[in-house]
Design a protein around this motif. Structure first.
Motif, PDB file in Angstrom:
ATOM      1  N   ASP A   1     -75.171  14.048 -28.136  1.00  0.00           N
ATOM      2  CA  ASP A   1     -74.140  14.804 -28.834  1.00  0.00           C
ATOM      3  C   ASP A   1     -74.696  16.052 -29.487  1.00  0.00           C
ATOM      4  O   ASP A   1     -74.109  17.113 -29.440  1.00  0.00           O
ATOM      5  CB  ASP A   1     -73.492  13.910 -29.886  1.00  0.00           C
TER       6      ASP A   1
ATOM      7  N   CYS B   1     -72.314  19.025 -18.373  1.00  0.00           N
ATOM      8  CA  CYS B   1     -71.980  18.285 -17.158  1.00  0.00           C
ATOM      9  C   CYS B   1     -70.482  18.369 -16.892  1.00  0.00           C
ATOM     10  O   CYS B   1     -69.670  18.187 -17.790  1.00  0.00           O
ATOM     11  CB  CYS B   1     -72.372  16.821 -17.307  1.00  0.00           C
ATOM     12  N   GLU B   2     -70.118  18.647 -15.673  1.00  0.00           N
ATOM     13  CA  GLU B   2     -68.703  18.631 -15.304  1.00  0.00           C
ATOM     14  C   GLU B   2     -68.263  17.191 -15.088  1.00  0.00           C
ATOM     15  O   GLU B   2     -68.966  16.404 -14.466  1.00  0.00           O
ATOM     16  CB  GLU B   2     -68.493  19.436 -14.019  1.00  0.00           C
ATOM     17  N   THR B   3     -67.113  16.843 -15.606  1.00  0.00           N
ATOM     18  CA  THR B   3     -66.630  15.467 -15.529  1.00  0.00           C
ATOM     19  C   THR B   3     -65.151  15.469 -15.195  1.00  0.00           C
ATOM     20  O   THR B   3     -64.516  16.515 -15.159  1.00  0.00           O
ATOM     21  CB  THR B   3     -66.822  14.756 -16.880  1.00  0.00           C
ATOM     22  N   ASP B   4     -64.612  14.269 -14.984  1.00  0.00           N
ATOM     23  CA  ASP B   4     -63.207  14.188 -14.615  1.00  0.00           C
ATOM     24  C   ASP B   4     -62.303  13.928 -15.809  1.00  0.00           C
ATOM     25  O   ASP B   4     -61.093  13.828 -15.653  1.00  0.00           O
ATOM     26  CB  ASP B   4     -62.997  13.131 -13.519  1.00  0.00           C
ATOM     27  N   TRP B   5     -62.881  13.807 -16.990  1.00  0.00           N
ATOM     28  CA  TRP B   5     -62.080  13.575 -18.200  1.00  0.00           C
ATOM     29  C   TRP B   5     -62.870  14.148 -19.364  1.00  0.00           C
ATOM     30  O   TRP B   5     -64.067  13.864 -19.490  1.00  0.00           O
ATOM     31  CB  TRP B   5     -61.808  12.071 -18.384  1.00  0.00           C
ATOM     32  N   PRO B   6     -62.264  15.007 -20.184  1.00  0.00           N
ATOM     33  CA  PRO B   6     -63.081  15.759 -21.145  1.00  0.00           C
ATOM     34  C   PRO B   6     -63.351  15.035 -22.466  1.00  0.00           C
ATOM     35  O   PRO B   6     -63.705  15.672 -23.448  1.00  0.00           O
ATOM     36  CB  PRO B   6     -62.235  17.016 -21.372  1.00  0.00           C
ATOM     37  N   TYR B   7     -63.186  13.730 -22.487  1.00  0.00           N
ATOM     38  CA  TYR B   7     -63.460  12.957 -23.701  1.00  0.00           C
ATOM     39  C   TYR B   7     -64.379  11.811 -23.308  1.00  0.00           C
ATOM     40  O   TYR B   7     -64.158  11.160 -22.304  1.00  0.00           O
ATOM     41  CB  TYR B   7     -62.151  12.433 -24.290  1.00  0.00           C
ATOM     42  N   ARG B   8     -65.414  11.599 -24.099  1.00  0.00           N
ATOM     43  CA  ARG B   8     -66.407  10.614 -23.700  1.00  0.00           C
ATOM     44  C   ARG B   8     -66.661   9.656 -24.858  1.00  0.00           C
ATOM     45  O   ARG B   8     -66.517  10.027 -26.031  1.00  0.00           O
ATOM     46  CB  ARG B   8     -67.704  11.294 -23.304  1.00  0.00           C
ATOM     47  N   PRO B   9     -67.065   8.440 -24.522  1.00  0.00           N
ATOM     48  CA  PRO B   9     -67.366   7.495 -25.609  1.00  0.00           C
ATOM     49  C   PRO B   9     -68.615   7.939 -26.349  1.00  0.00           C
ATOM     50  O   PRO B   9     -69.531   8.518 -25.758  1.00  0.00           O
ATOM     51  CB  PRO B   9     -67.604   6.172 -24.879  1.00  0.00           C
ATOM     52  N   GLU B  10     -68.653   7.672 -27.621  1.00  0.00           N
ATOM     53  CA  GLU B  10     -69.863   7.989 -28.373  1.00  0.00           C
ATOM     54  C   GLU B  10     -71.021   7.204 -27.789  1.00  0.00           C
ATOM     55  O   GLU B  10     -70.855   6.053 -27.391  1.00  0.00           O
ATOM     56  CB  GLU B  10     -69.684   7.618 -29.841  1.00  0.00           C
TER      57      GLU B  10
ATOM     58  N   GLY C   1     -69.209  15.361 -19.888  1.00  0.00           N
ATOM     59  CA  GLY C   1     -69.208  16.620 -20.611  1.00  0.00           C
ATOM     60  C   GLY C   1     -70.278  16.710 -21.674  1.00  0.00           C
ATOM     61  O   GLY C   1     -70.276  17.612 -22.489  1.00  0.00           O
ATOM     62  N   ALA C   2     -71.188  15.739 -21.711  1.00  0.00           N
ATOM     63  CA  ALA C   2     -72.224  15.772 -22.733  1.00  0.00           C
ATOM     64  C   ALA C   2     -73.140  16.975 -22.518  1.00  0.00           C
ATOM     65  O   ALA C   2     -73.289  17.474 -21.412  1.00  0.00           O
ATOM     66  CB  ALA C   2     -73.034  14.492 -22.687  1.00  0.00           C
ATOM     67  N   ILE C   3     -73.724  17.408 -23.594  1.00  0.00           N
ATOM     68  CA  ILE C   3     -74.578  18.577 -23.538  1.00  0.00           C
ATOM     69  C   ILE C   3     -76.002  18.171 -23.257  1.00  0.00           C
ATOM     70  O   ILE C   3     -76.515  17.232 -23.851  1.00  0.00           O
ATOM     71  CB  ILE C   3     -74.513  19.338 -24.872  1.00  0.00           C
TER      72      ILE C   3
END
Lengths: 670, 670
Positions: free
Chosen positions: B621, B607-616, B637-639
């Motif tokens: 994952d 997924c394209e996102t505006d910030w490349p770090y996501r909360p667990e 950005g999760a798969i």
């Protein structure tokens, strides 16, 4: 627009004063930081950093360069000795800018009087170095020196001129017009004469003059400064600068700013240029340009920004890498790029009102700006790596000037502009906390502060903010002045703050990340409380970031945490974290003054081998958490069992404050 | 030792002829490669690469430089124009060396006659450029040029001299002494006079003359050449060279070779110097020095070597990184460093007899040397990355000379010595296949070949090797000559070859990685068969290599495989491999002529996102393998789910042979 003392007497200094936009910036007489995390840092900046900068500039001869060029030439008619680098003039200007904001804060009238005299004295010095036609640079154009603008790519003349203009804007907005504005206008006029429509088609290798010209236009009402900024913008991106080994993209001369889709090259250069583009877009009503630059920044944040908000991945030039090329051990994350990112995000926040730009400012402030400055305000990181592999070995005599990328803050860096850049941001930080619009007041950054301004057609409102943020998540706002009528109080709810609550009297209202608006009739004494869920949390990287695959980071509110060897018995290179256990706060504050956290994990034994690649099945690949001691098993570098332990993490901005250490933000997971 | 035609007439050329050691190297008249993987490449080298090199050297003026300096000066008495770089003379010498080995292989007498005349002609050209006192460099020491040895760090005069000596050694050992040896001895004498005990305490910035002087000493019996090599070695490491931005370690002048524990700096420099140190240690009986250098190399292999055997991790200088600093996308892995690694490993193999040095030679040959050369023998990789993120965009006119690190093989590189270095290795590769000692014959590399030599006190033995290696694992050895008595036939069993079997008639004997020895009375016609388990296998990295955490590689026998975008529908950056399914051979050979393999996995949607770090917890994952189509799920950005697919892998050495592509050796795992 015209030069008046209005700003100075009414709202106080403001770095950016757009003539239109979603939000109106508040000035240094409308907001005051009264304590807490940033109050402490502003205090150190005003009492230590500014003097530290002045002492070094005198010692290194950068201030003396102006006197030398203005009053004397060498005995043989050749040049007097000019010391420092081609951008050293700008360091003096940036220091004056920082001093001007500091005086504008009016924290201590007696100290400000001395600082005011210092600005006047430095201004006189600079004025003496200015040529009859307004040109001002100490290393070019005099007998025996290279001719003016002979080296546009590396000469930094236009860059220095930009900082002179910025200093004059800061001085005028904070204290009113004086000789510095005269000097700056003469320099700006000389630039316009040289590079205007009838002049050369030239641009500087380091942008910076573009936003400065727009700001001077905003201050003075002179259209030609805005036109010149727009002209520099249009001339750029056509490979006009001479090709060198860094490539055109490094200088952002590879393609026109209107055609680029992402920032590239040297981050400070790219960000300063983008600031100028936003300024031109706002003042000319060019929404397409505004959207283009916003899109470039958005993609840069989505694909080319480190977790800390730091930018730059390449060595040795510090340039942006390709998308998702974000190696923590090679993160350049130059301190100046952090300042520049705040400048750009602030412009976009004012133009669009979108809270994500406030999020980015917060991230950069807590994780790069706060990291870059030593507790004493006299030592600095030039770059801010996310992974220090080896403790820095101090070479005797090198303490003042260690190499770039070293793991200790240094008193100065010959080739860095971070000291003055950080100082001017901290002195003006007050101006980045809140904004107003016709309908109300917006709080963007949380600190102990007093805000007093006018909204709409002149209605007075004032609030007092009290908080332990970022250690704790409660932000308490008390209305201290209002007319009893309806207005809106808005809070930025950070993107990480899932589960935030807005408490208004007895009403608790869940609020989502973004902007939380409370609109009603307010009366003096009303108390509103924003509760942000500040607790440690695991953060996962985008799977396309090769360099941190298989790792987690821990963040706590806006603060990125890190593991530092100082806290760890084992080697940091062997650390493994078990993310199935949630990270926990360590109860109470720590001696360093801030909350720290722990995660579950350990330091498994790694077998030494003669080849660092092993067949699958040749060892335990994914050790499980065990309660026993570490056990070495398997061949070929395989990991043995991991001892269960609570691994202490500290705020990233505190690393290397207890001496030389190794450090990592991204933690390998079991 | 003395100059005789013995080598040339009896055993043929050999690159290294130590006076002592565990194993005796065989010459180019004792071994012949008759076909297969390396036979094909030797053929292309002899018929295409050598001529390609000569054409370019004439075109670029490097051969002409000798004539220019030797016969004419500019009209104004100043220098004639010297073209190329300060190391271009060495390119001509290395080409002569390659031609000399090629003639020594005696594959085609009619072609060799022409090549022989070419060597004689080039030698005459070079001789004309030599000064009266023996000094020979086309860019220094003549009127209008910088003085001799004015720039030891970057001037490359001693480096070039070293390659002149190596060329003369190759020529003499292959075909007997002629004018080239005279020229080389005069140059060596001039070096000894200038830098000997009564001369300057100088060293060159690029090592190479050290092993050359030892080899010339071995060839001529002149002790002073050996002494001079030892003197250069002792003078090095004391920061004698001027400091520059690359640092002393880049030049291996940071610490004495006897005190270093690992290789650092520029790999080619470090490896050439280590070769000289081994040579000096062997000839002077200095076992401590030998052990020290072996230890440096061992640690370099254990911690600073890429999976391919390539070395160098830094940009832009190509230097070794710190331990475990092995980013695949920044792997420099210069082709010349591969040649130098083979040189060092061969010396250590001869000195110690340890099979792991043979393993390293094999790894480097199949994965760097074979990668670096285009199928046509006229295009080359200067560096050999393990991860190409973007397809190379060809700039018209740049095909011949694209930048370092580009993803296409190029006809030439101005600053690279890879063409001639690869050519001289391939022409002499025959000499690296087998050795002898008093008790028997040792096979180190497997190829279709004939080996005929003497063991012990002159007993004749000969074998014929037949194999499809590395496509297939069977190596068949037929005894073609022997005296019927007892001797030992030894095989290197690679470290990866767990489950290998040695078949002697009806007896199948499992053999372990290392050396498998079959000692018995042999008779002509005996057939021995080594069965190596060549099939694709997963390889895991040491957990301390941050850059490839969470990845697997696939190797097949000695060949590293890779995923290339040419074979993949999806984007390579999204590829995920499922290592719970074993990799499989694709049945039969492929059009490219080699066996390829597949692994299970797929290309999940990111997924394209505006910030490349996501909360667990913000997304899946670790996607599971699903049989359905790819599905996007989760934020940040999760798969999404991964589609089950067989992902085709090809030998790494074949990448970019089907046009511009992206490629990765290390594959992210589910």
């Amino acid at each position: 627009m015209s030069v008046t003392a209005q700003d100075a007497s009414l709202v106080g200094g403001r770095p950016v004063v757009p003539s239109r936009g979603a939000l109106r910036p508040l000035g240094l007489r409308e907001v005051r930081i009264t304590g807490g995390f940033w109050g402490q840092r502003q205090q150190v900046n005003g009492t230590a950093t500014l003097d530290h900068g002045r002492v070094w500039m005198d010692k290194l001869g950068w201030t003396g360069n102006f006197a030398a060029t203005g009053t004397a030439t060498g005995a043989d008619g050749g040049p007097t000795e000019v010391r420092g680098r081609e951008f050293s003039d700008a360091e003096v200007y940036k220091l004056i800018e920082a001093m001007s904001w500091e005086v504008g804060r009016e924290a201590d009238p007696s100290r400000d009087a001395g600082r005011d005299r210092e600005i006047v004295e430095l201004t006189a010095l600079i004025a003496a170095g200015q040529a009859a036609d307004g040109y001002l640079h100490t290393a070019f154009g005099r007998p025996g020196q290279p001719p003016r603008y002979a080296d546009l790519a590396a000469g930094h003349e236009l860059y220095c001129a930009g900082h002179l203009l910025q200093a004059a804007v800061a001085r005028t907005r904070s204290s009113g017009p004086d000789q510095l504005l005269t000097v700056a206008r003469r320099q700006a006029d000389q630039v316009c004469a040289t590079f205007g429509p009838a002049g050369a088609e030239g641009i500087g290798g380091h942008p910076g003059i573009e936003p400065a010209l727009v700001e001077l236009a905003r201050l003075t009402g002179e259209q030609r400064y805005l036109d010149q900024a727009a002209r520099f913008l249009d001339l750029r991106g056509h490979r006009r600068l001479p090709a060198d080994h860094l490539g055109w993209s490094y200088y952002r001369d590879d393609k026109p700013v209107r055609r680029a889709t992402v920032l590239c090259g040297h981050p400070v250069r790219a960000l300063y240029l983008a600031c100028g583009a936003v300024d031109v877009a706002v003042e000319t009503g060019d929404d397409e340009l505004l959207q283009t630059v916003a899109g470039q920044f958005d993609r840069t944040l989505a694909r080319r920004t480190h977790l800390t908000g730091g930018m730059g991945s390449q060595r040795p030039d510090g340039a942006f890498g390709d998308d998702f090329d974000l190696p923590p051990d090679r993160a350049h994350a130059q301190s100046c790029a952090a300042v520049a990112a705040v400048m750009l995000a602030w412009r976009l926040l004012l133009a669009t009102g979108q809270p994500r730009y406030g999020d980015l400012i917060e991230r950069v402030l807590y994780n790069v700006v706060a990291t870059a400055i030593g507790d004493d305000g006299r030592s600095f990181f030039h770059t801010n790596t996310l992974h220090q592999r080896f403790p820095t070995r101090i070479v005797p005599g090198d303490q003042e000037q260690p190499g770039t990328g070293c793991g200790l803050r240094a008193a100065r860096f010959e080739a860095s502009r971070c000291l003055t850049n950080l100082a001017r941001l901290l002195a003006s930080l007050t101006a980045y906390l809140a904004t107003a619009d016709d309908g109300g007041l917006q709080l963007h950054q949380y600190a102990d502060a007093e805000v007093r301004t006018r909204i709409g057609d002149g209605r007075r409102v004032a609030v007092r903010v009290t908080t332990d943020y970022p250690d704790r998540g409660a932000v308490v706002v008390r209305v201290t002045e209002c007319d009893g009528n309806r207005w809106a109080l808005s809070f930025r709810v950070p993107a990480w703050a899932t589960g935030a609550v807005l408490v208004d009297g007895s009403v608790r209202r869940p609020v989502r990340p973004g902007t939380a608006v409370l609109e009603r009739d307010f009366k003096v004494g009303d108390v509103i409380r924003l509760e942000l869920p500040v607790r440690p949390r695991f953060t996962l990287p985008d799977p396309r970031i090769d360099a941190v695959r298989g790792c987690v980071a821990v963040e706590r509110g806006p603060v990125v945490l890190c593991a530092e060897s100082t806290d760890q018995g084992g080697e940091l290179d062997r650390l493994l974290v078990d993310p199935s256990e949630p990270p926990e706060d360590v109860s109470g504050r720590q001696p360093g003054g801030e909350v720290v956290a722990t995660v579950a994990g350990g330091f498994p034994v790694v077998c030494e081998t003669d080849w660092p690649y092993r067949p699958e099945g040749g060892g335990t690949d994914r050790p499980t958490v065990a309660t026993g001691p570490s056990v070495a098993t398997g061949p070929s570098g395989a990991i043995g069992a991991i001892g269960a332990a609570a691994i202490r993490l500290v705020p990233y901005h505190r690393w290397a404050r207890r001496g030389s250490s190794t450090m990592r933000v991204w933690l390998p997971r079991c």
